[in-house]
Design an enzyme around this catalytic site. Structure first.
Site, PDB file in Angstrom:
ATOM      1  N   TRP A 194      43.631  66.868  93.292  1.00 26.89           N
ATOM      2  CA  TRP A 194      44.490  66.001  94.084  1.00 26.89           C
ATOM      3  C   TRP A 194      44.851  66.725  95.393  1.00 26.89           C
ATOM      4  CZ3 TRP A 194      49.624  66.974  95.570  1.00 26.89           C
ATOM      5  CH2 TRP A 194      50.200  65.926  96.313  1.00 26.89           C
ATOM      6  N   ASP A 362      54.660  51.743  98.967  1.00 24.45           N
ATOM      7  CA  ASP A 362      55.375  51.647  97.688  1.00 24.45           C
ATOM      8  C   ASP A 362      56.881  51.389  97.889  1.00 24.45           C
ATOM      9  OD1 ASP A 362      55.849  51.847  94.999  1.00 24.45           O
ATOM     10  OD2 ASP A 362      55.040  53.857  94.772  1.00 24.45           O
ATOM     11  N   ARG A 453      52.917  60.441  85.948  1.00 20.57           N
ATOM     12  CA  ARG A 453      53.743  59.898  87.030  1.00 20.57           C
ATOM     13  C   ARG A 453      54.651  58.790  86.475  1.00 20.57           C
ATOM     14  NH1 ARG A 453      53.031  56.696  92.742  1.00 20.57           N
ATOM     15  NH2 ARG A 453      54.289  58.116  93.971  1.00 20.57           N
ATOM     16  N   TRP A 487      45.223  49.137  97.652  1.00 22.51           N
ATOM     17  CA  TRP A 487      45.205  49.024  96.197  1.00 22.51           C
ATOM     18  C   TRP A 487      45.178  50.437  95.621  1.00 22.51           C
ATOM     19  CZ3 TRP A 487      43.821  44.296  93.281  1.00 22.51           C
ATOM     20  CH2 TRP A 487      43.679  44.520  91.899  1.00 22.51           C
ATOM     21  N   ASP A 488      46.303  50.850  95.058  1.00 21.23           N
ATOM     22  CA  ASP A 488      46.443  52.226  94.587  1.00 21.23           C
ATOM     23  C   ASP A 488      46.169  52.331  93.084  1.00 21.23           C
ATOM     24  OD1 ASP A 488      47.051  54.923  94.756  1.00 21.23           O
ATOM     25  OD2 ASP A 488      49.011  54.628  95.674  1.00 21.23           O
ATOM     26  N   HIS A 489      46.063  53.552  92.602  1.00 18.90           N
ATOM     27  CA  HIS A 489      45.745  53.813  91.185  1.00 18.90           C
ATOM     28  C   HIS A 489      46.101  55.282  90.953  1.00 18.90           C
ATOM     29  CE1 HIS A 489      42.904  53.864  87.638  1.00 18.90           C
ATOM     30  NE2 HIS A 489      42.862  55.124  87.979  1.00 18.90           N
ATOM     31  N   ASN A 490      47.200  55.540  90.249  1.00 23.20           N
ATOM     32  CA  ASN A 490      47.767  56.891  90.267  1.00 23.20           C
ATOM     33  C   ASN A 490      47.827  57.614  88.933  1.00 23.20           C
ATOM     34  OD1 ASN A 490      48.553  57.433  93.075  1.00 23.20           O
ATOM     35  ND2 ASN A 490      49.771  55.580  92.847  1.00 23.20           N
ATOM     36  N   CYS A 528      42.433  53.170  96.966  1.00 22.11           N
ATOM     37  CA  CYS A 528      43.218  54.403  96.975  1.00 22.11           C
ATOM     38  C   CYS A 528      43.417  54.801  95.514  1.00 22.11           C
ATOM     39  CB  CYS A 528      44.566  54.141  97.644  1.00 22.11           C
ATOM     40  SG  CYS A 528      45.710  55.528  97.580  1.00 22.11           S
ATOM     41  N   ASP A 550      45.583  62.181  99.853  1.00 20.65           N
ATOM     42  CA  ASP A 550      47.029  62.205 100.092  1.00 20.65           C
ATOM     43  C   ASP A 550      47.408  63.382 100.973  1.00 20.65           C
ATOM     44  OD1 ASP A 550      47.706  59.945  98.795  1.00 20.65           O
ATOM     45  OD2 ASP A 550      48.572  60.899  97.027  1.00 20.65           O
TER      46      ASP A 550
HETATM   47  C1  DGJ Z   1      49.671  57.540  96.188  1.00 22.06           C
HETATM   48  C2  DGJ Z   1      49.012  57.181  97.479  1.00 22.06           C
HETATM   49  O1  DGJ Z   1      47.852  57.898  97.658  1.00 22.06           O
HETATM   50  C3  DGJ Z   1      50.017  57.368  98.609  1.00 22.06           C
HETATM   51  O2  DGJ Z   1      49.409  57.149  99.850  1.00 22.06           O
HETATM   52  C4  DGJ Z   1      51.162  56.427  98.398  1.00 22.06           C
HETATM   53  O3  DGJ Z   1      50.711  55.108  98.521  1.00 22.06           O
HETATM   54  C5  DGJ Z   1      51.786  56.661  97.041  1.00 22.06           C
HETATM   55  N1  DGJ Z   1      50.807  56.650  95.988  1.00 22.06           N
HETATM   56  C6  DGJ Z   1      52.836  55.637  96.751  1.00 22.06           C
HETATM   57  O4  DGJ Z   1      53.342  55.767  95.484  1.00 22.06           O
END
Ligand code: DGJ
Length: 732
Positions: A194, A362, A453, A487-490, A528, A550
């Site tokens: 990351w 977010d 997270r 469109w995120d994915h964490n 993303c 990021d």
């Molecule tokens: C992870 C993304 O990569 C960031 O740019 C941001 O959108 C955060 N999530 C928001 O929670």
């Protein structure tokens, strides 16, 4: 796609097959005796007959099948290298004998059911399908090879059909398998974590098995589904190189095996630890496809082929190569501390600077479980009523009524556009969605549901979950004038309930992406995954751009962006100017350097609070926006030449040359200042030696001079940079 007469790119002679691109040939044949498919050549163009290979003298323990170059190695019959397919037969053993039966030639390229895939019509691509059959277990395997001659690319996927009565289990399947006859190759790949994704790694291939794999449930920050092979002497500009790129977003495995006889096998496909797919009678399974390219012009040639192919034959969006609006994203500006007042305030400031698109990141949603931190709210895609008492629509209306200032820009004035962040594949346990549907999260029986997270991942293998996401995102996009989505994915996937979950999830994700991007074609979609955790060709089919990392530190970004460019075009990358000291590294670098690094990407923007800019920073932003808009078309569509690499030089440099060759833009960076050192010299590539070019209006100078002698610039400080515009004299 039509069935038709022979094509110069696919030539069949009995059971010998020759696939030709403009600068490469790929040859294989079916062995008369065994019916096995054997590789003959993957490299420079070959015409006419080839001498028959002498039969190797077989001494020792390895039989013939372990000494030949196999096109689709199955398992259990004496080839002890890694197989491309492992089938757990209904009788519990894993032996198979997939032998040539027939073939079909098709102009164009059939789609892959439920999977992203390169596309093209009969003028772009020709396909040959080789039908293999195991007469003992009654299993058929179709190898589909498609040749894109203009890009020196060949694309392969595999479809397996169980024609028997008993159930079988696919335990391993490689989309690509090829045996090269060389034992002296380097492998080049992208590793990371990351916030430091896609760092280029090069090493010699040694005896035995080596490779890398993602196990996270998505392509991942740590590994990327890309591999290049090169001769030890191959550079960016010269020498043989091969590139392999898997069109898939899930876990994957890359295996490179130098065997005792000195040949090298390359396998790329599913991660076998996460594949266990049962096939009943008459059921079929199709693998993702893998793109292979060949270049005799070094690693730069591999990249340019992939860039061109992906821009023109992978990205479906109407924005694939369209100019991108300069944006401002609220994340590093405000994080979760947002409300309609402060958002409107920074939108106003953004418009005053000449920004064209305002992106709300977010923190905007959640009613009973408001998203005021990363502990709650995911899954509840309704505006937070405390922050937005009248919903989002009034804010969107106010923001899109703002006019973007023209200042230094030569573009006509436009209204600000509005974009929004979502993370629809996720759920917080603190959410109404989770209270109502705990069974929609991924879980395995009574095992604890591990949070990452503070969130769980929804099981997109379930049709009802896919439908929920499609409906909630559709409602959101219909609720206001939203023309961009991030469109995120964490988080990674674990506690997967069944051995089919990983791939079934991906099929679900692709259904959701396909439905939404088709339903909302005028939306600019950005992928993303905590930055570049899902930077892969599968995502690119639907989303023309992907948040690259990021890490917004400009120095780190040079490494990340140069690495990403090995496989992916600049049109797919996003770069933002962020505040200093940088929030990830604490480093302070000049505004101009930050901007010059960010505008190397097709999507350029800002990610800071514009009301907190220093006056000298504010003063140059309009110039930077104007410059980015001027060069954006060349960055998006031009040929990229990495002139010097950050891993090797204090002065990394990259050149983009427009398709018609009439314009070019050079990016040159100095990482650290050098006292009493000769000035850096950058020699350009890819120009017409005989043509004359103006360099930032000076000259003209010959292409030959620019490529052989080069240009020198005097940098006096750390983190200095230059963006230089070149124009052919003949087009002025
Ligand atoms: C992870 C993304 O990569 C960031 O740019 C941001 O959108 C955060 N999530 C928001 O929670």
């Amino acid at each position: 796609m039509t069935r038709g007469s022979p094509d110069p790119t696919v030539i069949v002679d009995g059971t010998s097959f020759a696939l030709h691109g403009n600068n490469f040939s790929y040859l294989f044949h079916a062995d008369d005796g065994t019916g096995d498919l054997l590789s003959d050549h993957f490299g420079g163009s070959v015409t006419g007959p080839m001498p028959t290979d002498p039969t190797p003298i077989v001494n020792g323990w390895t039989g013939m099948s372990g000494r030949v170059r196999r096109e689709f190695p199955d398992q259990g019959r004496g080839d002890f290298r890694s197989p491309a397919i492992r089938i757990r037969q209904s009788g519990a053993h894993t032996i198979s004998a997939l032998q040539y039966q027939s073939h079909t030639v098709v102009k164009g390229k059939p789609a892959l059911p439920g999977l992203p895939a390169t596309f093209g019509d009969e003028n772009d691509v020709t396909t040959i399908i080789i039908h293999l059959y195991d007469k003992y277990s009654l299993i058929a395997a179709d190898l589909m090879y498609s040749v894109f001659p203009r890009y020196d690319a060949i694309v392969r996927s595999v479809t397996v059909t169980n024609k028997g009565k008993g159930a079988i289990v696919l335990e391993d399947l490689a989309s690509l398998s090829v045996d090269l006859p060389f034992g002296d190759l380097d492998m080049i790949y992208l590793r990371g974590e990351w916030a430091r994704e896609t760092h280029r790694q090069r090493r010699r291939i040694d005896y035995g098995l080596q490779g890398f794999r993602s196990s996270t449930g998505f392509s991942s920050h740590s590994h990327n589904p890309f591999l290049a092979l090169a001769r030890p002497s191959t550079t960016e500009f010269q020498g043989e190189a091969w590139g392999f790129s898997l069109v898939y977003t899930g876990s994957f495995a890359v295996n490179v095996e130098k065997c005792a006889q000195g040949m090298t096998r390359i396998l790329m496909g599913f991660n076998p630890d996460q594949l266990s797919w049962s096939l009943g009678a008459d059921e079929t399974f199709t693998s993702p496809e893998c793109v292979s390219v060949y270049s005799k012009d070094g690693l730069g040639g591999v990249s340019r082929s992939l860039h061109g192919l992906y821009r023109n034959h992978l990205v479906k969006s109407q924005f694939a190569t369209a100019n991108r609006p300069v944006l401002l994203n609220s994340w590093e500006a405000l994080y979760f501390n947002i409300n309609s007042n402060n958002l409107y305030r920074i939108a106003q400031e953004s418009a005053a600077l000449g920004v064209k698109l305002f992106v709300l990141d977010d923190g905007w949603f959640g009613k009973d479980y408001p998203r005021v931190s990363d502990t709650a709210g995911l899954g509840d895609w309704v505006p937070n009523p405390e922050r937005f008492p009248d919903g989002l629509a009034p804010l969107v209306k106010d923001i899109t009524a703002l006019k973007a200032a023209t200042l230094k820009s030569t573009k006509p004035s436009t209204n600000l556009r509005f974009g929004i962040w979502i993370e629809p594949e996720m759920v917080n346990s603190k959410s109404t969605l989770y209270q109502e549907h705990p069974e929609w999260a991924l879980y395995a029986e009574e095992y604890p549901r591990t949070e990452q997270r503070n969130q769980l991942i929804l099981n997109l293998a379930l049709a009802e979950v896919q439908d929920f996401i499609i409906n909630s995102v559709s409602e959101l996009l219909s609720s206001a004038d939203i023309t961009y989505v991030k469109w995120d994915h964490n988080r990674c996937m674990h506690e997967t309930p069944s051995p089919t979950t990983h791939h079934a999830y991906m099929l679900g994700v692709y259904r959701v992406f396909e439905t939404l991007t088709t339903r909302f074609p005028n939306v600019l979609w950005e992928g993303c995954a905590s930055g570049g955790g899902r930077f892969d060709p599968g995502v690119m089919q639907y989303f023309p751009q992907i948040w690259t990392s990021d890490n917004t530190d400009a120095v780190d970004r040079i490494f990340i962006q140069f690495g990403t460019s090995l496989a992916y075009p600049a049109s797919s990358m996003c770069g933002h100017i962020s505040a200093v000291p940088n929030h990830q590294t604490g480093r302070t670098v000049p505004m101009e350097f930050r901007a010059h690094v960010a505008m190397m990407c097709g999507s350029f923007g800002l990610e800071l609070d514009p009301t907190e800019l220093q006056p000298e920073e504010r003063a140059i932003i309009p110039d930077m926006i104007a410059l980015s808009e001027k060069i954006n078309p060349i960055v998006l569509t031009g040929d990229m030449w990495r002139l010097s690499l950050p891993e090797e030089s204090n002065w990394p440099a990259v050149l983009y040359i427009s398709k018609d060759g009439s314009q070019a833009v050079l990016f040159l960076y100095q990482l650290g200042s050098k006292v009493n050192h000769a000035l850096s010299r950058v020699r350009l590539q890819g120009l017409d030696a005989q043509d004359m070019y103006f360099v930032d209006g000076e000259g003209p100078y010959s292409g030959g001079m620019l490529m052989s002698v080069g240009l020198q610039y005097c940098f006096e400080t750390d983190y200095a940079s230059k963006v230089v515009f070149l124009e052919k004299e003949s087009v002025r």
